[in-house]
Design a protein around this motif. Structure first.
Motif, mmCIF file in Angstrom:
data_model
loop_
_atom_site.group_PDB
_atom_site.id
_atom_site.type_symbol
_atom_site.label_atom_id
_atom_site.label_comp_id
_atom_site.label_asym_id
_atom_site.label_seq_id
_atom_site.Cartn_x
_atom_site.Cartn_y
_atom_site.Cartn_z
ATOM 1 N N SER A 75 0.786 -1.346 0.008
ATOM 2 C CA SER A 75 0.283 -0.150 0.154
ATOM 3 C C SER A 75 0.915 1.435 -0.044
ATOM 4 O O SER A 75 0.605 2.215 -0.662
ATOM 5 C CB SER A 75 -0.899 -0.084 1.203
ATOM 6 O OG SER A 75 -0.148 -0.157 2.357
ATOM 7 N N SER A 76 2.104 1.274 0.507
ATOM 8 C CA SER A 76 2.978 2.312 0.698
ATOM 9 C C SER A 76 4.177 2.162 0.089
ATOM 10 O O SER A 76 5.167 3.149 0.263
ATOM 11 C CB SER A 76 2.892 2.855 2.152
ATOM 12 O OG SER A 76 3.482 1.979 2.920
ATOM 13 N N THR A 99 6.949 11.436 6.685
ATOM 14 C CA THR A 99 6.197 12.437 6.061
ATOM 15 C C THR A 99 6.412 12.731 4.467
ATOM 16 O O THR A 99 6.288 13.546 3.937
ATOM 17 C CB THR A 99 5.674 13.517 6.607
ATOM 18 O OG1 THR A 99 6.949 14.115 6.932
ATOM 19 C CG2 THR A 99 4.913 13.356 8.049
ATOM 20 N N THR A 121 0.666 12.701 3.518
ATOM 21 C CA THR A 121 0.153 12.196 4.895
ATOM 22 C C THR A 121 -0.479 10.861 4.341
ATOM 23 O O THR A 121 -0.932 10.312 5.467
ATOM 24 C CB THR A 121 -1.125 13.077 5.111
ATOM 25 O OG1 THR A 121 -1.951 13.242 4.090
ATOM 26 C CG2 THR A 121 -0.640 14.533 5.700
ATOM 27 N N ASN A 122 -0.578 10.559 3.114
ATOM 28 C CA ASN A 122 -1.025 9.182 2.703
ATOM 29 C C ASN A 122 -0.651 9.075 1.301
ATOM 30 O O ASN A 122 -0.634 9.876 0.373
ATOM 31 C CB ASN A 122 -2.590 9.208 2.851
ATOM 32 C CG ASN A 122 -3.077 7.907 2.328
ATOM 33 O OD1 ASN A 122 -2.755 6.956 2.741
ATOM 34 N ND2 ASN A 122 -4.152 7.850 1.853
ATOM 35 N N THR A 124 -0.994 5.623 -1.408
ATOM 36 C CA THR A 124 -1.399 4.058 -1.748
ATOM 37 C C THR A 124 -1.230 3.618 -3.071
ATOM 38 O O THR A 124 -1.571 4.564 -4.069
ATOM 39 C CB THR A 124 -2.796 3.912 -1.545
ATOM 40 O OG1 THR A 124 -3.337 4.368 -0.109
ATOM 41 C CG2 THR A 124 -3.452 2.446 -1.532
ATOM 42 N N SER A 141 -1.915 11.960 -0.651
ATOM 43 C CA SER A 141 -2.511 13.229 0.365
ATOM 44 C C SER A 141 -1.467 14.158 0.527
ATOM 45 O O SER A 141 -0.439 13.386 1.325
ATOM 46 C CB SER A 141 -3.557 12.782 1.350
ATOM 47 O OG SER A 141 -4.512 12.147 0.895
ATOM 48 N N THR A 152 -5.578 19.995 2.964
ATOM 49 C CA THR A 152 -4.870 18.753 2.514
ATOM 50 C C THR A 152 -5.467 18.731 1.004
ATOM 51 O O THR A 152 -6.638 18.606 0.857
ATOM 52 C CB THR A 152 -5.227 17.530 3.244
ATOM 53 O OG1 THR A 152 -4.878 17.440 4.692
ATOM 54 C CG2 THR A 152 -4.749 16.091 2.648
ATOM 55 N N ASN A 154 -5.678 16.271 -2.369
ATOM 56 C CA ASN A 154 -5.414 14.836 -2.673
ATOM 57 C C ASN A 154 -5.260 14.672 -4.308
ATOM 58 O O ASN A 154 -5.709 15.536 -5.053
ATOM 59 C CB ASN A 154 -6.889 14.136 -2.438
ATOM 60 C CG ASN A 154 -7.381 14.259 -1.028
ATOM 61 O OD1 ASN A 154 -6.381 13.699 -0.298
ATOM 62 N ND2 ASN A 154 -8.586 14.540 -0.786
#
Length: 167
Positions: A75-76, A99, A121-122, A124, A141, A152, A154
């Motif tokens: 996922s990351s 981060t 922050t995210n 995927t 994000s 934030t 996206n």
């Protein structure tokens, strides 16, 4: 004594109050203009940082598009098998560390892709396989540390792996 012929010197109290009022209005106008300019500059800086994050997404997209296959995916973390401009095999890896979105080429960390003021922050990565080809879906994000409103942004993209059918 004749007071009518005597010339008065200086300003009257009404003139002084009038001049002070004009000065106060002009000062407030100038201060307000400066505040608006500073806020506009700050917003422009934040938008520039988010634009740079879009450029970072384009870099990831380009590497995916040119890759031959997926070496590993989570996922990351995304590791791709690719070739350089001379045709030599190489691996390219994108991974989240704290981060920061880091970039590795042939196992060597080349650095963070994001600007120091941007926090990822995210992120995927998702592999999509169909009968006609392979693709990678990215969702990311990002938050700018200089943004007072803590927005934030996206970013999304789905990239077809053209290198997988180029050979």
């Amino acid at each position: 004594m004749n007071f009518r012929n005597k010339k008065t010197r200086g300003y009257s109290i009404i003139e002084i109050v009038f001049y002070i009022a004009i000065f106060a209005v002009l000062s407030l106008t100038v201060i307000n203009s400066l505040i608006v300019m500073v806020r506009s500059f700050a917003e422009t800086t934040v938008q520039k940082d988010f634009l740079q994050t879009g450029v970072m997404m384009e870099r990831i997209s380009r590497e995916i598009r040119q890759s031959k296959s997926v070496a590993s995916i989570s996922s990351s973390d995304l590791k791709l098998n690719s070739t350089d401009s001379s045709g030599t095999a190489k691996t390219v890896e994108f991974l989240i560390s704290g981060t920061n979105l880091q970039f590795k080429e042939n196992g060597v960390l080349t650095g963070n892709l994001n600007d120091p003021n941007i926090q990822i922050t995210n992120v995927t990565f998702t592999q999509i396989t169909t009968a006609k080809g392979k693709a990678i879906k990215i969702q990311m994000s990002a938050k700018d540390m200089r943004d007072r409103s803590a927005r934030t942004e996206n970013f999304y993209d789905t990239i077809e792996m053209r290198g997988s059918y180029a050979s």
